[in-house]
Design a protein around this motif. Structure first.
Motif, PDB file in Angstrom:
ATOM      1  N   GLU A 147       0.830  -1.203   0.000  1.00 17.13           N
ATOM      2  CA  GLU A 147       0.000   0.000   0.000  1.00 17.13           C
ATOM      3  C   GLU A 147       0.867   1.257   0.000  1.00 17.13           C
ATOM      4  O   GLU A 147       0.580   2.218  -0.703  1.00 17.13           O
ATOM      5  N   LYS A 148       1.937   1.218   0.764  1.00 18.84           N
ATOM      6  CA  LYS A 148       2.857   2.353   0.811  1.00 18.84           C
ATOM      7  C   LYS A 148       3.489   2.583  -0.571  1.00 18.84           C
ATOM      8  O   LYS A 148       3.591   3.718  -1.034  1.00 18.84           O
ATOM      9  N   ARG A 149       3.882   1.500  -1.225  1.00 19.00           N
ATOM     10  CA  ARG A 149       4.450   1.616  -2.589  1.00 19.00           C
ATOM     11  C   ARG A 149       3.413   2.127  -3.579  1.00 19.00           C
ATOM     12  O   ARG A 149       3.707   2.947  -4.437  1.00 19.00           O
ATOM     13  N   ARG A 150       2.177   1.645  -3.452  1.00 20.09           N
ATOM     14  CA  ARG A 150       1.101   2.092  -4.339  1.00 20.09           C
ATOM     15  C   ARG A 150       0.853   3.590  -4.176  1.00 20.09           C
ATOM     16  O   ARG A 150       0.747   4.326  -5.158  1.00 20.09           O
ATOM     17  N   ILE A 151       0.807   4.043  -2.955  1.00 18.77           N
ATOM     18  CA  ILE A 151       0.598   5.473  -2.688  1.00 18.77           C
ATOM     19  C   ILE A 151       1.743   6.286  -3.259  1.00 18.77           C
ATOM     20  O   ILE A 151       1.528   7.332  -3.882  1.00 18.77           O
ATOM     21  N   LYS A 152       2.966   5.807  -3.079  1.00 22.71           N
ATOM     22  CA  LYS A 152       4.133   6.509  -3.621  1.00 22.71           C
ATOM     23  C   LYS A 152       4.063   6.576  -5.145  1.00 22.71           C
ATOM     24  O   LYS A 152       4.339   7.619  -5.741  1.00 22.71           O
ATOM     25  N   ARG A 153       3.686   5.465  -5.791  1.00 21.89           N
ATOM     26  CA  ARG A 153       3.543   5.457  -7.256  1.00 21.89           C
ATOM     27  C   ARG A 153       2.487   6.461  -7.703  1.00 21.89           C
ATOM     28  O   ARG A 153       2.685   7.204  -8.652  1.00 21.89           O
ATOM     29  N   GLU A 154       1.354   6.492  -7.006  1.00 21.52           N
ATOM     30  CA  GLU A 154       0.297   7.432  -7.360  1.00 21.52           C
ATOM     31  C   GLU A 154       0.749   8.872  -7.178  1.00 21.52           C
ATOM     32  O   GLU A 154       0.434   9.734  -7.990  1.00 21.52           O
ATOM     33  N   GLU A 155       1.509   9.134  -6.113  1.00 20.77           N
ATOM     34  CA  GLU A 155       2.035  10.485  -5.903  1.00 20.77           C
ATOM     35  C   GLU A 155       2.985  10.877  -7.024  1.00 20.77           C
ATOM     36  O   GLU A 155       2.955  12.002  -7.512  1.00 20.77           O
ATOM     37  N   ILE A 211       2.981   9.705 -10.115  1.00 23.26           N
ATOM     38  CA  ILE A 211       2.181   9.913 -11.325  1.00 23.26           C
ATOM     39  C   ILE A 211       1.499  11.277 -11.261  1.00 23.26           C
ATOM     40  O   ILE A 211       1.504  12.037 -12.231  1.00 23.26           O
ATOM     41  N   LEU A 212       0.936  11.607 -10.106  1.00 27.99           N
ATOM     42  CA  LEU A 212       0.277  12.900  -9.937  1.00 27.99           C
ATOM     43  C   LEU A 212       1.265  14.045 -10.129  1.00 27.99           C
ATOM     44  O   LEU A 212       0.956  15.040 -10.771  1.00 27.99           O
ATOM     45  N   GLU A 213       2.468  13.879  -9.600  1.00 22.55           N
ATOM     46  CA  GLU A 213       3.506  14.902  -9.767  1.00 22.55           C
ATOM     47  C   GLU A 213       3.875  15.059 -11.246  1.00 22.55           C
ATOM     48  O   GLU A 213       4.020  16.176 -11.737  1.00 22.55           O
ATOM     49  N   GLU A 214       3.997  13.942 -11.961  1.00 20.47           N
ATOM     50  CA  GLU A 214       4.305  14.005 -13.397  1.00 20.47           C
ATOM     51  C   GLU A 214       3.190  14.713 -14.157  1.00 20.47           C
ATOM     52  O   GLU A 214       3.447  15.532 -15.035  1.00 20.47           O
ATOM     53  N   VAL A 215       1.949  14.389 -13.808  1.00 17.63           N
ATOM     54  CA  VAL A 215       0.808  15.032 -14.464  1.00 17.63           C
ATOM     55  C   VAL A 215       0.831  16.534 -14.187  1.00 17.63           C
ATOM     56  O   VAL A 215       0.638  17.343 -15.088  1.00 17.63           O
ATOM     57  N   ASN A 216       1.097  16.903 -12.940  1.00 18.29           N
ATOM     58  CA  ASN A 216       1.170  18.330 -12.598  1.00 18.29           C
ATOM     59  C   ASN A 216       2.286  19.010 -13.360  1.00 18.29           C
ATOM     60  O   ASN A 216       2.135  20.150 -13.798  1.00 18.29           O
ATOM     61  N   ASN A 217       3.420  18.327 -13.527  1.00 11.85           N
ATOM     62  CA  ASN A 217       4.526  18.909 -14.286  1.00 11.85           C
ATOM     63  C   ASN A 217       4.144  19.100 -15.746  1.00 11.85           C
ATOM     64  O   ASN A 217       4.498  20.107 -16.356  1.00 11.85           O
TER      65      ASN A 217
END
Length: 159
Positions: free
Chosen positions: A64-72, A74-80
């Motif tokens: 779950e911790k890895r999944r959350i990190k991956r989602e963060e 991805i979200l950071e890449e999208v924001n960039n």
């Protein structure tokens, strides 16, 4: 099998570890599935179930911790990506505004730029030596000219 005896104990342990009722129930079932699929002879069943429950819970939490990190990430890449697109759009707008400003008479352009940069009429007067009474008129005419040219530019881009 002492399913009725051990289920509440395993469930409670998992609930304390993961903090979610439904998840604890799912993981408890996983523990008992491992027990039923186990080929080994288990001497201390309670200890074995407890150890398996802890391992399953910790594996879930790590995942779950890895999944959350991956989602963060991805979200950071999208924001960039959006930031880059926004910057490109902003840059294009600046070019368009500069192109239009070049076509506005000098005094109107200077007064307009200074006013929209936050300067007061008095400060514009001091910077340009344009009579204080005329500054409002130059700004108003500059706005009108800018809007007219901006609309015209928009029509050209649409065609």
């Amino acid at each position: 099998m002492n399913y009725e005896k051990y289920y509440p104990i395993v469930y409670k342990q998992l609930y304390y570890l993961v903090g979610n009722n439904e998840l604890a129930e799912d993981l408890t079932q996983e523990v008992f599935i491992k027990y039923y699929n186990s080929k080994e002879q288990i001497e201390f069943l309670g200890a074995w179930l407890s150890k398996v429950a802890a391992n399953i819970a910790f594996n879930y939490l790590r995942g779950e911790k890895r999944r959350i990190k991956r989602e963060e990430n991805i979200l950071e890449e999208v924001n960039n990506i959006f930031s880059i697109e926004d910057e490109i759009f902003r840059s294009e707008q600046i070019k368009e505004v500069r192109k239009i400003l070049v076509n506005i008479p000098d005094k109107q352009r200077v007064c307009l730029i200074l006013k929209f940069s936050g300067y007061s009429y008095e400060e514009i007067h001091n910077a340009t030596n344009i009579p204080l009474n005329n500054i409002g008129q130059f700004i108003a005419r500059g706005k009108q000219k800018f809007v007219k040219l901006y609309k015209k530019e928009g029509e050209i881009n649409v065609l």
